[in-house]
Design a protein around this motif. Structure first.
Motif, PDB file in Angstrom:
ATOM      1  N   ILE A 163       0.874  -1.170   0.000  1.00 47.41           N
ATOM      2  CA  ILE A 163       0.000   0.000   0.000  1.00 47.41           C
ATOM      3  C   ILE A 163       0.913   1.222   0.000  1.00 47.41           C
ATOM      4  O   ILE A 163       1.675   1.440   0.947  1.00 47.41           O
ATOM      5  CB  ILE A 163      -0.939   0.031   1.219  1.00 47.41           C
ATOM      6  N   LEU A 164       0.854   1.987  -1.104  1.00 43.93           N
ATOM      7  CA  LEU A 164       1.699   3.162  -1.249  1.00 43.93           C
ATOM      8  C   LEU A 164       0.880   4.424  -1.008  1.00 43.93           C
ATOM      9  O   LEU A 164      -0.206   4.579  -1.573  1.00 43.93           O
ATOM     10  CB  LEU A 164       2.304   3.223  -2.654  1.00 43.93           C
ATOM     11  N   ASP A 165       1.408   5.322  -0.188  1.00 45.06           N
ATOM     12  CA  ASP A 165       0.798   6.631   0.040  1.00 45.06           C
ATOM     13  C   ASP A 165       1.220   7.518  -1.127  1.00 45.06           C
ATOM     14  O   ASP A 165       2.408   7.803  -1.299  1.00 45.06           O
ATOM     15  CB  ASP A 165       1.286   7.206   1.364  1.00 45.06           C
ATOM     16  N   LEU A 166       0.260   7.940  -1.942  1.00 42.96           N
ATOM     17  CA  LEU A 166       0.605   8.695  -3.142  1.00 42.96           C
ATOM     18  C   LEU A 166       1.044  10.128  -2.862  1.00 42.96           C
ATOM     19  O   LEU A 166       1.661  10.762  -3.713  1.00 42.96           O
ATOM     20  CB  LEU A 166      -0.563   8.666  -4.130  1.00 42.96           C
ATOM     21  N   SER A 167       0.768  10.645  -1.664  1.00 42.78           N
ATOM     22  CA  SER A 167       1.249  11.995  -1.341  1.00 42.78           C
ATOM     23  C   SER A 167       2.754  11.989  -1.074  1.00 42.78           C
ATOM     24  O   SER A 167       3.444  12.962  -1.351  1.00 42.78           O
ATOM     25  CB  SER A 167       0.487  12.578  -0.151  1.00 42.78           C
ATOM     26  N   THR A 168       3.277  10.871  -0.556  1.00 45.20           N
ATOM     27  CA  THR A 168       4.709  10.782  -0.250  1.00 45.20           C
ATOM     28  C   THR A 168       5.456   9.840  -1.185  1.00 45.20           C
ATOM     29  O   THR A 168       6.678   9.908  -1.277  1.00 45.20           O
ATOM     30  CB  THR A 168       4.921  10.281   1.191  1.00 45.20           C
TER      31      THR A 168
END
Length: 183
Positions: A163-168
């Motif tokens: 699960i990748l945080d797209l803001s970071t």
């Protein structure tokens, strides 16, 4: 078959896009010998040897004006103007791209690369690589959440989901999955 409104139209668009890509790619592959010298291996290069495109996946823009073709052996995404039936961009991504997804706002395309364990983010306006994010081992298929805050990446060789945080651009969690998750 899905009986929701618009599902028949979506299927017809997908089928038409598939046929168009097959015809287009056949013309492109047989009319043009793509020669790309790979600097990744460190071995002597023969620029006369063709490097096959090997299209493996496609995705249509929401408006239908662009078709994104994932080319596994040439490590790139071809962007096709569907009206002109021409390649308008070739975007280099990681090694052995396999999955492609669109952000909910339509401003980004995400491409997983199995051999690099990365996900490339392509700006759909400029058609340039925006950034590369690390995923798990052997990322394949991917999708965003409805809000576009997170990217879920099925890691086939790691048997898990990043699960990748797209803001970071950072991985925030990894979930266990069954053997060889792909979809």
């Amino acid at each position: 078959m899905n009986r929701q409104p618009g599902s028949a139209r979506a299927w017809i668009l997908w089928a038409a896009a598939s046929l168009m890509v097959c015809a287009f790619m056949a013309r492109l592959i047989f009319q043009t010998s793509v020669s790309v010298a790979s600097t990744r291996t460190g071995l002597p290069q023969d620029d006369s040897a063709p490097r096959y495109l090997s299209p493996v996946a496609l995705a249509m823009s929401a408006s239908g004006d662009r078709l994104y073709v994932l080319c596994m052996d040439s490590d790139q995404v071809l962007v096709v103007d569907t009206a002109a039936e021409k390649v308008i961009a070739q975007v280099g991504v990681g090694r052995r791209p396999e999955g492609i997804a669109l952000s909910p706002d339509g401003k980004s395309r995400y491409v997983s690369s199995v051999w690099d364990s990365t996900v490339a983010e392509i700006d759909t306006d400029t058609l340039h690589l925006r950034r590369t994010m690390k995923a798990g081992w052997g990322p394949a298929e991917l999708t965003t959440d409805k809000a576009g805050r997170f990217l879920y990446v099925a890691n086939t060789l790691g048997n898990d989901i990043s699960i990748l945080d797209l803001s970071t651009g950072q991985e925030v969690k990894r979930l266990e999955a069954g053997h060889f998750p792909k979809y």
